[in-house]
Write a protein that holds these residues in place. Structure first.
Motif, PDB file in Angstrom:
ATOM      1  N   ALA A 181      85.512  13.892  39.804  1.00 51.01           N
ATOM      2  CA  ALA A 181      86.928  13.724  40.180  1.00 51.01           C
ATOM      3  C   ALA A 181      87.746  13.071  39.069  1.00 51.01           C
ATOM      4  O   ALA A 181      88.930  13.355  38.925  1.00 51.01           O
ATOM      5  CB  ALA A 181      87.028  12.905  41.463  1.00 51.01           C
ATOM      6  N   GLN A 184      88.756  15.741  36.785  1.00 50.35           N
ATOM      7  CA  GLN A 184      89.737  16.603  37.451  1.00 50.35           C
ATOM      8  C   GLN A 184      91.095  15.926  37.495  1.00 50.35           C
ATOM      9  O   GLN A 184      92.114  16.537  37.200  1.00 50.35           O
ATOM     10  CB  GLN A 184      89.239  16.936  38.858  1.00 50.35           C
ATOM     11  CG  GLN A 184      87.954  17.756  38.834  1.00 50.35           C
ATOM     12  CD  GLN A 184      87.455  18.111  40.217  1.00 50.35           C
ATOM     13  OE1 GLN A 184      87.706  17.391  41.191  1.00 50.35           O
ATOM     14  NE2 GLN A 184      86.736  19.213  40.325  1.00 50.35           N
ATOM     15  N   LYS A 187      92.772  16.105  34.259  1.00 49.28           N
ATOM     16  CA  LYS A 187      93.375  17.425  34.025  1.00 49.28           C
ATOM     17  C   LYS A 187      94.711  17.531  34.728  1.00 49.28           C
ATOM     18  O   LYS A 187      95.690  18.029  34.181  1.00 49.28           O
ATOM     19  CB  LYS A 187      92.447  18.524  34.557  1.00 49.28           C
ATOM     20  CG  LYS A 187      91.433  19.002  33.563  1.00 49.28           C
ATOM     21  CD  LYS A 187      90.800  20.288  34.097  1.00 49.28           C
ATOM     22  CE  LYS A 187      89.434  20.488  33.497  1.00 49.28           C
ATOM     23  NZ  LYS A 187      88.703  21.535  34.213  1.00 49.28           N
ATOM     24  N   ILE A 188      94.728  17.075  35.996  1.00 52.22           N
ATOM     25  CA  ILE A 188      95.958  17.107  36.784  1.00 52.22           C
ATOM     26  C   ILE A 188      97.046  16.290  36.080  1.00 52.22           C
ATOM     27  O   ILE A 188      98.198  16.675  36.036  1.00 52.22           O
ATOM     28  CB  ILE A 188      95.700  16.524  38.191  1.00 52.22           C
ATOM     29  CG1 ILE A 188      94.635  17.322  38.903  1.00 52.22           C
ATOM     30  CG2 ILE A 188      96.984  16.395  38.992  1.00 52.22           C
ATOM     31  CD1 ILE A 188      95.076  18.509  39.676  1.00 52.22           C
ATOM     32  N   ASP A 189      96.628  15.132  35.538  1.00 48.31           N
ATOM     33  CA  ASP A 189      97.597  14.256  34.872  1.00 48.31           C
ATOM     34  C   ASP A 189      97.916  14.719  33.450  1.00 48.31           C
ATOM     35  O   ASP A 189      98.635  14.026  32.728  1.00 48.31           O
ATOM     36  CB  ASP A 189      97.056  12.821  34.825  1.00 48.31           C
ATOM     37  CG  ASP A 189      96.990  12.211  36.212  1.00 48.31           C
ATOM     38  OD1 ASP A 189      97.680  12.717  37.104  1.00 48.31           O
ATOM     39  OD2 ASP A 189      96.256  11.231  36.403  1.00 48.31           O
ATOM     40  N   GLN A 190      97.339  15.818  33.040  1.00 43.69           N
ATOM     41  CA  GLN A 190      97.534  16.361  31.683  1.00 43.69           C
ATOM     42  C   GLN A 190      97.135  15.390  30.584  1.00 43.69           C
ATOM     43  O   GLN A 190      97.811  15.254  29.562  1.00 43.69           O
ATOM     44  CB  GLN A 190      98.985  16.792  31.478  1.00 43.69           C
ATOM     45  CG  GLN A 190      99.307  18.058  32.238  1.00 43.69           C
ATOM     46  CD  GLN A 190     100.677  18.597  31.923  1.00 43.69           C
ATOM     47  OE1 GLN A 190     101.350  18.129  31.017  1.00 43.69           O
ATOM     48  NE2 GLN A 190     101.095  19.607  32.646  1.00 43.69           N
TER      49      GLN A 190
ATOM     50  N   ASN B  53      90.747  23.416  45.159  1.00 48.99           N
ATOM     51  CA  ASN B  53      90.515  23.427  43.716  1.00 48.99           C
ATOM     52  C   ASN B  53      90.949  24.731  43.075  1.00 48.99           C
ATOM     53  O   ASN B  53      91.300  24.764  41.894  1.00 48.99           O
ATOM     54  CB  ASN B  53      89.039  23.150  43.413  1.00 48.99           C
ATOM     55  CG  ASN B  53      88.690  21.687  43.656  1.00 48.99           C
ATOM     56  OD1 ASN B  53      89.580  20.851  43.782  1.00 48.99           O
ATOM     57  ND2 ASN B  53      87.417  21.386  43.716  1.00 48.99           N
ATOM     58  N   SER B  56      94.691  24.315  42.643  1.00 50.64           N
ATOM     59  CA  SER B  56      95.062  23.416  41.541  1.00 50.64           C
ATOM     60  C   SER B  56      94.554  23.918  40.197  1.00 50.64           C
ATOM     61  O   SER B  56      94.929  23.385  39.160  1.00 50.64           O
ATOM     62  CB  SER B  56      94.557  22.011  41.815  1.00 50.64           C
ATOM     63  OG  SER B  56      93.158  22.012  41.909  1.00 50.64           O
ATOM     64  N   LEU B  58      91.387  23.937  39.152  1.00 48.42           N
ATOM     65  CA  LEU B  58      90.148  23.313  38.695  1.00 48.42           C
ATOM     66  C   LEU B  58      88.997  24.309  38.805  1.00 48.42           C
ATOM     67  O   LEU B  58      87.944  24.140  38.228  1.00 48.42           O
ATOM     68  CB  LEU B  58      89.845  22.061  39.518  1.00 48.42           C
ATOM     69  CG  LEU B  58      90.881  20.939  39.368  1.00 48.42           C
ATOM     70  CD1 LEU B  58      90.643  19.844  40.395  1.00 48.42           C
ATOM     71  CD2 LEU B  58      90.847  20.362  37.971  1.00 48.42           C
ATOM     72  N   THR B  78      94.880  24.069  34.804  1.00 47.96           N
ATOM     73  CA  THR B  78      95.513  23.085  35.686  1.00 47.96           C
ATOM     74  C   THR B  78      96.809  22.533  35.114  1.00 47.96           C
ATOM     75  O   THR B  78      97.814  22.430  35.816  1.00 47.96           O
ATOM     76  CB  THR B  78      94.529  21.927  35.906  1.00 47.96           C
ATOM     77  OG1 THR B  78      93.317  22.466  36.390  1.00 47.96           O
ATOM     78  CG2 THR B  78      95.056  20.943  36.911  1.00 47.96           C
ATOM     79  N   ALA B  79      96.757  22.192  33.839  1.00 52.12           N
ATOM     80  CA  ALA B  79      97.916  21.541  33.226  1.00 52.12           C
ATOM     81  C   ALA B  79      99.161  22.413  33.313  1.00 52.12           C
ATOM     82  O   ALA B  79     100.276  21.925  33.472  1.00 52.12           O
ATOM     83  CB  ALA B  79      97.607  21.209  31.773  1.00 52.12           C
ATOM     84  N   ALA B  80      98.952  23.734  33.237  1.00 51.67           N
ATOM     85  CA  ALA B  80     100.099  24.642  33.238  1.00 51.67           C
ATOM     86  C   ALA B  80     100.669  24.860  34.635  1.00 51.67           C
ATOM     87  O   ALA B  80     101.745  25.415  34.794  1.00 51.67           O
ATOM     88  CB  ALA B  80      99.686  25.975  32.628  1.00 51.67           C
ATOM     89  N   ILE B  83     100.744  20.718  39.159  1.00 55.82           N
ATOM     90  CA  ILE B  83     100.276  20.410  40.502  1.00 55.82           C
ATOM     91  C   ILE B  83      99.853  18.953  40.515  1.00 55.82           C
ATOM     92  O   ILE B  83      99.403  18.437  39.504  1.00 55.82           O
ATOM     93  CB  ILE B  83      99.042  21.294  40.800  1.00 55.82           C
ATOM     94  CG1 ILE B  83      99.474  22.713  41.121  1.00 55.82           C
ATOM     95  CG2 ILE B  83      98.161  20.709  41.854  1.00 55.82           C
ATOM     96  CD1 ILE B  83      99.505  23.044  42.561  1.00 55.82           C
ATOM     97  N   ALA B  84     100.022  18.292  41.622  1.00 54.21           N
ATOM     98  CA  ALA B  84      99.461  16.949  41.752  1.00 54.21           C
ATOM     99  C   ALA B  84      98.354  17.007  42.783  1.00 54.21           C
ATOM    100  O   ALA B  84      98.447  17.758  43.752  1.00 54.21           O
ATOM    101  CB  ALA B  84     100.532  15.969  42.173  1.00 54.21           C
ATOM    102  N   GLN B  85      97.303  16.223  42.543  1.00 52.31           N
ATOM    103  CA  GLN B  85      96.192  16.254  43.484  1.00 52.31           C
ATOM    104  C   GLN B  85      95.618  14.856  43.673  1.00 52.31           C
ATOM    105  O   GLN B  85      95.460  14.106  42.717  1.00 52.31           O
ATOM    106  CB  GLN B  85      95.104  17.217  42.988  1.00 52.31           C
ATOM    107  CG  GLN B  85      93.999  17.440  44.002  1.00 52.31           C
ATOM    108  CD  GLN B  85      93.093  18.623  43.670  1.00 52.31           C
ATOM    109  OE1 GLN B  85      93.350  19.375  42.733  1.00 52.31           O
ATOM    110  NE2 GLN B  85      92.035  18.771  44.432  1.00 52.31           N
ATOM    111  N   PHE B  87      92.297  12.811  45.220  1.00 53.50           N
ATOM    112  CA  PHE B  87      90.921  13.108  45.566  1.00 53.50           C
ATOM    113  C   PHE B  87      90.397  12.174  46.649  1.00 53.50           C
ATOM    114  O   PHE B  87      91.014  11.176  46.986  1.00 53.50           O
ATOM    115  CB  PHE B  87      90.046  13.024  44.319  1.00 53.50           C
ATOM    116  CG  PHE B  87      90.460  14.011  43.276  1.00 53.50           C
ATOM    117  CD1 PHE B  87      89.925  15.284  43.265  1.00 53.50           C
ATOM    118  CD2 PHE B  87      91.415  13.681  42.339  1.00 53.50           C
ATOM    119  CE1 PHE B  87      90.332  16.209  42.315  1.00 53.50           C
ATOM    120  CE2 PHE B  87      91.825  14.598  41.389  1.00 53.50           C
ATOM    121  CZ  PHE B  87      91.283  15.868  41.382  1.00 53.50           C
TER     122      PHE B  87
END
Lengths: 290, 361
Positions: A181, A184, A187-190, B53, B56, B58, B78-80, B83-85, B87
């Motif tokens: 996580a 992951q 990645k989400i936070d760039q 996932n 998003s 992943l 994901t970066a493009a 999205i916020a996720q 966990f």
């Protein structure tokens, strides 16, 4: 009800007392005893008080060995820790290749120290060694028996070859314990690759890295076998580290008094540094709230 | 903010899936409307997290496409996707302060310092962490860490969607309520598309406008909490929603009546003569104890849960639960029960049968 009082139970701890006495206390006290006396042979001893300690504290020989020792430990830590972390970061995380790389990484750790010394002693020889001969053929002046720099390079390379695996394996274990996580979320936070390393991987490896540094420091600070086999402490005194010097003093010159004082001070330094490490580590753990 | 379309989407974790059983996520078509709050409800291992996932980025699905506002993003990283996720377990950057944690997604996107500060302050107020902004995240409790994770998900204003993967698992019950309510008001205020994965029906029903129920890699029903309760599309929805879940009984259905053993039960509507595995479902709320008329049932156990009593009984060898109001006298082991006719659902091969809909047996 009356309780029976029986002091015989003390006999039950007697074996432990004896074991500890013969394995630790008595040998240590013998060393303490030697360090306070002088002898001219024939098992005749004269009281010398703290004379050996003061003499050693002013001995240039000891201080230069100590200096070389510090430099050696600093260099190998500076190379092995970043290199080990780098290797761990690039090891495959799962599958057949992960197991294979673990086995390969563990191999150098399984080789006896004097064998490691012998391998490098032969490897670096200019007449028959693969490394030494190749370098000579390339026109590079490399001879660890004559040139102090070459001797240092050889011994440091050998230590790095032998022990980087340990740092890598410990770091790898630290890395494997990071939940998926985190990556992951990054990645989400760039987050950039560098941020992932700096803010996720390194903090999570902190604990194991401290242990790795502690182990590598103590081991390298007491290094004896490998440089002894390769250079014997030479050329001159260029690679005479503390333990090599100690053995020379105790067994080469049979100066029991100074050698005993030397080893006690040596022991105290290692203990002091380890204690500092331990304190720092437990403080870090407390801060982390474990 | 965006509408998210899943088109013929399926996923298998195996490199070479053969039959349907190899798919963790069976083929589905679904549209997540912009600005709605959805709950994705289902037992562990039903494919909820897999689906999340995939949205998003992943995970790349083995089949089908994902579209954000009609733009294909199936292969986009994901970066493009913007999205916020959040966990299941709190993810915080240990060595950063709470403030830096909240600012991190914004800093990575190159937002200017002043805007970051205003935004972080606003979010900190929202998650009630203004007073610990300068503390290191590492030293905080699990609750607080998860709030930081939530905050990091909410801090970007322009995200396409916010995905929650069982975010309240580690939070203690009292806090759960507070956070859930907060999330709901945040949704009302910001209007993001939100998808909330959970296996807790209360959580799903209180959070979402629309609940998507998943079972064995398949979406079995999408509806409002009320629809799920009253007209479950699948026996699983019946079991899973409600406490205790729906009673599902093997029966024979002929026209407007169902037969269980010797008992004849009125169904309120004509269902024809369905074949195959036929079951009727009735919620415990709509089973009542009678003194004179009704079907003979054996009562096994009565659980008093305070507000009402749960009666565990047996009808013709099949277990039936019912909810009786507090104060009901239940004395005899044998009793008579009755089903409310228009509250009965009919299922064929586990799927709901509507009256008038014909199934050939």
């Amino acid at each position: 009800m009356e309780k029976t009082l029986n002091q015989k139970a003390w006999f039950l701890v007697l074996p432990v007392f004896l074991l500890v006495a013969f394995s630790a206390v008595i040998p240590l006290m013998t060393v303490v005893n030697y360090s306070l006396q002088d002898t001219f042979g024939n098992n005749k001893f004269f009281w010398a008080g703290l004379e050996w300690y003061t003499e050693l504290l002013h001995s240039e020989r000891l201080w230069s060995a100590f200096g070389r020792q510090i430099i050696f430990s600093a260099i190998i830590l500076a190379i092995e820790v970043p290199l080990g972390v780098f290797v761990a970061l690039n090891m495959p995380k799962k599958g057949v290749w992960a197991s294979l790389s673990l086995v390969l990484m563990a191999l150098p750790l399984l080789i006896p120290w004097n064998v490691v010394g012998t391998i490098w002693q032969i490897f670096g020889r200019v007449d028959i060694g693969l490394l030494g001969h190749t370098l000579a053929a390339l026109g590079i002046d490399y001879n660890y028996t004559r040139d102090p720099l070459a001797a240092w390079v050889t011994i440091i390379t050998m230590d790095v070859w032998h022990w980087t695996s340990l740092v890598a394996l410990l770091s790898y274990a630290g890395l494997q314990s990071i939940p998926e996580a985190y990556y992951q979320a990054a990645k989400i936070d760039q987050a950039s690759r560098w941020s992932v390393f700096w803010f996720i991987e390194l903090p999570k490896m902190q604990g194991v890295l401290m242990i790795a540094i502690l182990i590598r420091f103590m081991d390298s600070f007491m290094i004896y076998t490998e440089p002894f086999v390769v250079t014997g402490g030479g050329p001159g005194n260029a690679t005479t580290f503390l333990s090599i010097d100690l053995v020379k003093m105790a067994l080469g010159q049979f100066d029991l008094g100074p050698a005993a004082a030397f080893s006690l001070m040596y022991f105290l330094v290692v203990m002091l540094v380890s204690w500092v490490f331990y304190t720092v580590m437990t403080n870090l753990d407390k801060k982390a709230g474990y | 903010m965006a509408k998210i379309t899943l088109s013929k989407l399926a996923h298998s974790y195996l490199p070479d899936p053969q039959g349907e059983a190899d798919y963790a996520l069976k083929e589905m078509d679904h549209i997540w409307e912009d600005g709605q709050a959805y709950a994705l409800l289902g037992p562990s291992g039903c494919g909820k997290t897999t689906l999340l996932n995939i949205i998003s980025g992943l995970l790349t699905p083995s089949n089908g496409r994902v579209l954000f506002d009609d733009i294909d993003v199936t292969q986009a990283p994901t970066a493009a996707r913007n999205i916020a996720q959040v966990f299941q377990f709190p993810v915080v950057y240990d060595i950063m302060s709470v403030r830096k944690n909240l600012a991190f997604p914004l800093r990575n996107r190159g937002m200017d310092r002043a805007s970051i500060n205003t935004r972080v302050e606003a979010i900190a107020a929202m998650i009630e962490m203004t007073d610990v902004l300068e503390r290191k995240a590492q030293a905080l409790s699990a609750d607080a860490k998860q709030k930081i994770s939530l905050g990091r998900a909410l801090v970007r204003e322009d995200v396409n969607a916010i995905l929650f993967d069982e975010p309240l698992t580690v939070i203690d019950p009292a806090m759960k309520w507070a956070l859930r309510t907060q999330l709901k008001s945040i949704h009302a205020a910001l209007g993001h598309t939100m998808i909330y994965v959970t296996h807790d029906q209360t959580e799903a029903l209180t959070f979402a406008d629309q609940v998507v129920v998943m079972f064995e890699g398949r979406v079995v029903q999408i509806g409002t909490p009320q629809e799920l309760f009253e007209t479950p599309a699948h026996t699983f929805v019946g079991y899973f929603i409600g406490s205790p879940g729906m009673n599902v009984l093997d029966a024979r259905v002929e026209g407007a009546f169902a037969y269980i053993g010797d008992e004849k039960i009125a169904l309120g509507a004509d269902y024809g003569r369905p074949g195959g595995k036929v079951q009727i479902g009735i919620r415990p709320e709509f089973v009542s104890l009678q003194s004179q008329t009704g079907m003979a049932a054996k009562i096994h156990r009565v659980e008093d849960v305070g507000r009402h009593k749960i009666v565990r009984a047996e009808l013709c060898g099949q277990a039936v639960n019912m909810i009786a109001p507090e104060g009901t006298e239940i004395t005899a082991e044998a009793a008579r029960i009755q089903f409310k006719p228009d509250a009965i659902s009919v299922f064929v091969e586990d799927w709901r049968l509507e009256p008038g809909e014909r199934v050939q047996g």
